[in-house]
Design an enzyme around this catalytic site. Structure first.
Site, PDB file in Angstrom:
ATOM      1  N   GLU A  19      10.086  48.630  -0.570  1.00  0.00           N
ATOM      2  CA  GLU A  19      10.665  48.482  -1.925  1.00  0.00           C
ATOM      3  C   GLU A  19      12.085  47.923  -1.827  1.00  0.00           C
ATOM      4  OE1 GLU A  19       8.955  48.673  -4.636  1.00  0.00           O
ATOM      5  OE2 GLU A  19       7.188  49.419  -3.609  1.00  0.00           O
ATOM      6  N   TRP A  66      11.658  44.390  -1.658  1.00  0.00           N
ATOM      7  CA  TRP A  66      11.515  43.679  -2.947  1.00  0.00           C
ATOM      8  C   TRP A  66      12.884  43.310  -3.510  1.00  0.00           C
ATOM      9  CZ3 TRP A  66       7.698  41.297  -5.424  1.00  0.00           C
ATOM     10  CH2 TRP A  66       6.376  41.595  -5.089  1.00  0.00           C
ATOM     11  N   TRP A  68       5.537  31.447 -27.179  1.00  0.00           N
ATOM     12  CA  TRP A  68       6.018  32.813 -27.436  1.00  0.00           C
ATOM     13  C   TRP A  68       6.148  33.027 -28.941  1.00  0.00           C
ATOM     14  CZ3 TRP A  68       5.511  35.484 -23.255  1.00  0.00           C
ATOM     15  CH2 TRP A  68       5.797  34.939 -22.003  1.00  0.00           C
ATOM     16  N   ASN A  97       9.954  52.992 -12.615  1.00  0.00           N
ATOM     17  CA  ASN A  97       9.362  51.673 -12.340  1.00  0.00           C
ATOM     18  C   ASN A  97       7.981  51.489 -12.957  1.00  0.00           C
ATOM     19  OD1 ASN A  97       9.141  49.065 -10.889  1.00  0.00           O
ATOM     20  ND2 ASN A  97       7.501  50.152  -9.815  1.00  0.00           N
ATOM     21  N   TRP A 119       9.853  36.734 -22.249  1.00  0.00           N
ATOM     22  CA  TRP A 119      10.396  37.694 -21.278  1.00  0.00           C
ATOM     23  C   TRP A 119      11.922  37.719 -21.288  1.00  0.00           C
ATOM     24  CZ3 TRP A 119      13.587  35.841 -17.396  1.00  0.00           C
ATOM     25  CH2 TRP A 119      13.508  34.472 -17.076  1.00  0.00           C
ATOM     26  N   TRP A 155      11.058  40.667 -14.381  1.00  0.00           N
ATOM     27  CA  TRP A 155      10.562  40.157 -15.670  1.00  0.00           C
ATOM     28  C   TRP A 155       9.699  38.923 -15.462  1.00  0.00           C
ATOM     29  CZ3 TRP A 155       9.928  42.130 -20.316  1.00  0.00           C
ATOM     30  CH2 TRP A 155      10.619  43.298 -20.633  1.00  0.00           C
TER      31      TRP A 155
HETATM   32  C1  LIG Z   1      10.686  44.715 -16.015  1.00  0.00           C
HETATM   33  C2  LIG Z   1      11.415  45.290 -14.833  1.00  0.00           C
HETATM   34  C3  LIG Z   1      12.798  45.199 -14.766  1.00  0.00           C
HETATM   35  C4  LIG Z   1      13.476  45.704 -13.648  1.00  0.00           C
HETATM   36  N1  LIG Z   1      14.857  45.612 -13.611  1.00  0.00           N
HETATM   37  C5  LIG Z   1      15.514  46.077 -12.520  1.00  0.00           C
HETATM   38  C6  LIG Z   1      16.933  46.004 -12.450  1.00  0.00           C
HETATM   39  O1  LIG Z   1      17.611  45.483 -13.342  1.00  0.00           O
HETATM   40  N2  LIG Z   1      17.551  46.522 -11.351  1.00  0.00           N
HETATM   41  C7  LIG Z   1      16.845  47.088 -10.328  1.00  0.00           C
HETATM   42  O2  LIG Z   1      17.446  47.562  -9.354  1.00  0.00           O
HETATM   43  N3  LIG Z   1      15.500  47.141 -10.358  1.00  0.00           N
HETATM   44  C8  LIG Z   1      14.814  46.673 -11.420  1.00  0.00           C
HETATM   45  N4  LIG Z   1      13.453  46.760 -11.453  1.00  0.00           N
HETATM   46  C9  LIG Z   1      12.725  47.213 -10.244  1.00  0.00           C
HETATM   47  C10 LIG Z   1      12.437  48.725 -10.172  1.00  0.00           C
HETATM   48  O3  LIG Z   1      11.851  49.161 -11.355  1.00  0.00           O
HETATM   49  C11 LIG Z   1      13.692  49.534  -9.908  1.00  0.00           C
HETATM   50  O4  LIG Z   1      14.374  49.026  -8.781  1.00  0.00           O
HETATM   51  C12 LIG Z   1      13.374  51.005  -9.625  1.00  0.00           C
HETATM   52  O5  LIG Z   1      12.661  51.547 -10.704  1.00  0.00           O
HETATM   53  C13 LIG Z   1      14.669  51.759  -9.416  1.00  0.00           C
HETATM   54  O6  LIG Z   1      14.426  53.118  -9.313  1.00  0.00           O
HETATM   55  P1  LIG Z   1      14.573  53.889  -7.939  1.00  0.00           P
HETATM   56  O7  LIG Z   1      15.893  53.607  -7.318  1.00  0.00           O
HETATM   57  O8  LIG Z   1      14.230  55.299  -8.205  1.00  0.00           O
HETATM   58  O9  LIG Z   1      13.432  53.177  -7.076  1.00  0.00           O
HETATM   59  P2  LIG Z   1      12.765  53.597  -5.695  1.00  0.00           P
HETATM   60  O10 LIG Z   1      11.307  53.593  -5.889  1.00  0.00           O
HETATM   61  O11 LIG Z   1      13.369  54.805  -5.140  1.00  0.00           O
HETATM   62  O12 LIG Z   1      13.085  52.329  -4.786  1.00  0.00           O
HETATM   63  C14 LIG Z   1      14.232  52.267  -3.927  1.00  0.00           C
HETATM   64  C15 LIG Z   1      14.985  50.987  -4.184  1.00  0.00           C
HETATM   65  O13 LIG Z   1      14.160  49.862  -3.896  1.00  0.00           O
HETATM   66  C16 LIG Z   1      14.486  48.800  -4.790  1.00  0.00           C
HETATM   67  N5  LIG Z   1      13.303  48.466  -5.581  1.00  0.00           N
HETATM   68  C17 LIG Z   1      12.259  49.258  -5.889  1.00  0.00           C
HETATM   69  N6  LIG Z   1      11.339  48.561  -6.593  1.00  0.00           N
HETATM   70  C18 LIG Z   1      11.821  47.320  -6.746  1.00  0.00           C
HETATM   71  C19 LIG Z   1      11.340  46.141  -7.382  1.00  0.00           C
HETATM   72  N7  LIG Z   1      10.146  46.093  -7.970  1.00  0.00           N
HETATM   73  N8  LIG Z   1      12.113  45.038  -7.361  1.00  0.00           N
HETATM   74  C20 LIG Z   1      13.318  45.039  -6.740  1.00  0.00           C
HETATM   75  N9  LIG Z   1      13.822  46.129  -6.109  1.00  0.00           N
HETATM   76  C21 LIG Z   1      13.090  47.253  -6.117  1.00  0.00           C
HETATM   77  C22 LIG Z   1      15.594  49.305  -5.692  1.00  0.00           C
HETATM   78  O14 LIG Z   1      16.809  48.887  -5.160  1.00  0.00           O
HETATM   79  C23 LIG Z   1      15.426  50.810  -5.615  1.00  0.00           C
HETATM   80  O15 LIG Z   1      16.618  51.506  -5.887  1.00  0.00           O
HETATM   81  C24 LIG Z   1      12.748  46.285 -12.580  1.00  0.00           C
HETATM   82  C25 LIG Z   1      11.344  46.384 -12.677  1.00  0.00           C
HETATM   83  C26 LIG Z   1      10.693  45.903 -13.791  1.00  0.00           C
HETATM   84  C27 LIG Z   1       9.195  46.017 -13.857  1.00  0.00           C
END
Ligand SMILES: Cc1cc2nc3c(=O)[nH]c(=O)nc-3n(C[C@H](O)[C@H](O)[C@H](O)COP(=O)(O)OP(=O)(O)OC[C@H]3O[C@@H](n4cnc5c(N)ncnc54)[C@H](O)[C@@H]3O)c2cc1C
Length: 466
Positions: free
Chosen positions: A269, A272, A300, A335, A353, A376
């Site tokens: 993650e 990502w 859209w 997420n 989006w 997005w």
């Molecule tokens: C529509 C949409 C918008 C989003 N906008 C953002 C945003 O503005 N900022 C953001 O940090 N994340 C964003 N995310 C990705 C993801 O949802 C969040 O990183 C995650 O929910 C953060 O919570 P956590 O730290 O508990 O995640 P955990 O599951 O604990 O993951 C650990 C870290 O991994 C990274 N990570 C996890 N999933 C993703 C992902 N899909 N893409 C990129 N990095 C990821 C983050 O840095 C996160 O803190 C978005 C996802 C979606 C679907």
């Protein structure tokens, strides 16, 4: 005037694992600064929630620096020009940011400082791998996540282990600093206080959150991460956004715990996040331009009322509304629910989006210029390695599967708290049953679209793109 080095804090509000600070602290006189860069040419201003986060991050950093952090407002070059008239500046250090406008501004600034005989040095303080380091064998960037991460990142040099905070920092103070309130990072409405009740701030808050995740979340991360009422996700994203914690600190902290499938999944993650930065780096118009050009002609809908209902958590679709209300009240959304709420906006409502991205950018405390846009574009189907157009989340099914007890929905939608499990995820289905009156008499709105019909409308529209 004896010479001074400047440490320019940006999205790295911490003392530990801060490569630029390590360099800067080797000088005898250090001026730590932070600039509100909103006025820089081409700047994409930080959203309201991020500004609130910055306010608290700066407060904590200033305390950690013994009250020496100097704050300014204005185009960075003008701020430096002012500092040059008042201090004998020998060197300026910062950690890199990757938004195209910032990279261009920083490159020009570096040249300008160097032309004046000043050391200007940038470091990597926020990514595990530089975006230009991870490419395919032919030198072009990866467009698909799995090979990017497995063949690119994991085969590259291991990320830099975290650095200790400098053992001594000799700070000086600029009497002409602005005060934190003068920066006006906090909005006038009380919303800011409400969201911050859910977070501990600063580097210490980040360390406490990481420790809690290692103790309570990581052990069952792989399966638990999909359930929004469970405590398995780290909630570290705001600290990564503000830089109170580096990805290197997190990477090594989890890997020191164990090397199992949960750690593997968690690290992917973080991968990502790196992939998002790679996309941002290689696509200067990332925040406004579909990565797949065929989406440029997508029809859209212009539907401001539907957009407003979505923003306020009043669509009548419980899983979507619960997420949007969690976002509004805490500055964060789980997420799984982000994917459901975003899919509902772009697919069921057929709203561009970019409207969703803008709302998230303004309201998320973890709003990130790379991850937000990449996610997005991924949900809309127009991004790199994107979800195929026919993948339209059904919010009712998602609710049943990932919030089986309804704990998440009930937490954020008090109107549905006493509603029976059977109809909680799709209350309109109660029609003809005893709970129908309960729904009719509640203040919870009727759905603004029919899920089945709007799904078919989306499938038809996306299919026409070819
Ligand atoms: C529509 C949409 C918008 C989003 N906008 C953002 C945003 O503005 N900022 C953001 O940090 N994340 C964003 N995310 C990705 C993801 O949802 C969040 O990183 C995650 O929910 C953060 O919570 P956590 O730290 O508990 O995640 P955990 O599951 O604990 O993951 C650990 C870290 O991994 C990274 N990570 C996890 N999933 C993703 C992902 N899909 N893409 C990129 N990095 C990821 C983050 O840095 C996160 O803190 C978005 C996802 C979606 C679907």
């Amino acid at each position: 005037m004896s010479s001074v080095a400047i440490m320019w804090f940006r999205r790295d509000l911490r003392l530990a694992d801060n490569p630029a600070l390590v360099e800067a602290a080797s000088h005898d006189r250090l001026l730590p600064i932070w600039i509100d860069e909103t006025l820089d040419a081409g700047a994409q201003a930080a959203g309201s929630a991020v500004r609130v986060w910055q306010h608290h991050g700066l407060e904590a950093l200033n305390a950690a620096l013994g009250g020496h952090l100097a704050l300014y407002n204005g185009p960075a070059k003008e701020v430096f020009a002012g500092l040059l008239t008042r201090f004998d500046i020998k060197a300026v250090y910062w950690n890199r940011c990757y938004e195209p406008w910032r990279m261009a501004r920083d490159a020009a600034l570096k040249e300008w400082l160097k032309a004046k005989g000043i050391i200007a040095q940038s470091s990597n303080g926020s990514l595990l791998w530089e975006p230009w380091e991870i490419n395919k064998a032919d030198g072009t960037p990866y467009k698909v996540f799995t090979p990017y991460y497995r063949k690119g990142c994991l085969a590259a040099l291991a990320p830099r282990p975290p650095l200790a905070a400098p053992s001594r920092i000799h700070c000086i103070k600029d009497q002409r600093t602005q005060s934190l309130p003068q920066l006006n990072l906090l909005p006038k409405r009380p919303w800011a206080n409400e969201i911050m009740q859910h977070w501990k701030t600063g580097e210490q808050g980040a360390a406490a959150q990481l420790e809690a995740f290692l103790e309570q979340g990581l052990g069952d991360y792989k399966t638990g991460r999909d359930f929004p009422s469970k405590l398995n996700v780290s909630r570290l994203s705001p600290y990564l956004q503000g830089g109170e914690l580096s990805p290197n600190q997190i990477w090594y902290a989890v890997r020191d715990r164990a090397l199992d499938m949960n750690v593997d999944h968690f690290c992917s993650e973080l991968g990502w996040r790196e992939f998002s930065y790679s996309q941002l780096y290689h696509n200067p118009d990332f925040h406004r331009q579909n990565l797949q050009a065929k989406f440029d002609s997508f029809p859209w809908r212009n539907a401001p009322e539907d957009l407003h209902a979505w923003q306020r958590g009043q669509t009548g679709i419980p899983m979507v509304d619960a997420g949007m209300r969690e976002l509004w009240q805490t500055g964060y959304m789980h997420n799984r629910v982000r994917m459901v709420a975003a899919s509902f906006l772009v697919k069921n409502l057929l709203i561009d989006w970019r409207h969703g991205e803008a709302w998230f950018r303004d309201t998320l405390v973890d709003a990130d210029p790379a991850s937000n846009v990449a996610s997005w574009q991924w949900v809309a189907g127009c991004g790199a390695d994107a979800a195929p157009y026919f993948r339209i989340f059904n919010p009712a099914t998602q609710g049943k599967k990932f919030d089986p007890t309804g704990a998440y929905i009930r937490k954020w939608i008090p109107e549905l708290r006493t509603f029976p499990d059977k109809f909680l995820f799709a209350p309109w289905e109660a029609e003809g049953h005893a709970s129908a009156d309960m729904f009719a008499n509640s203040e919870y709105p009727a759905p603004i679209v029919n899920l089945k019909q709007s799904r078919e409308r989306a499938l038809a529209a996306f299919k026409r793109l070819g």
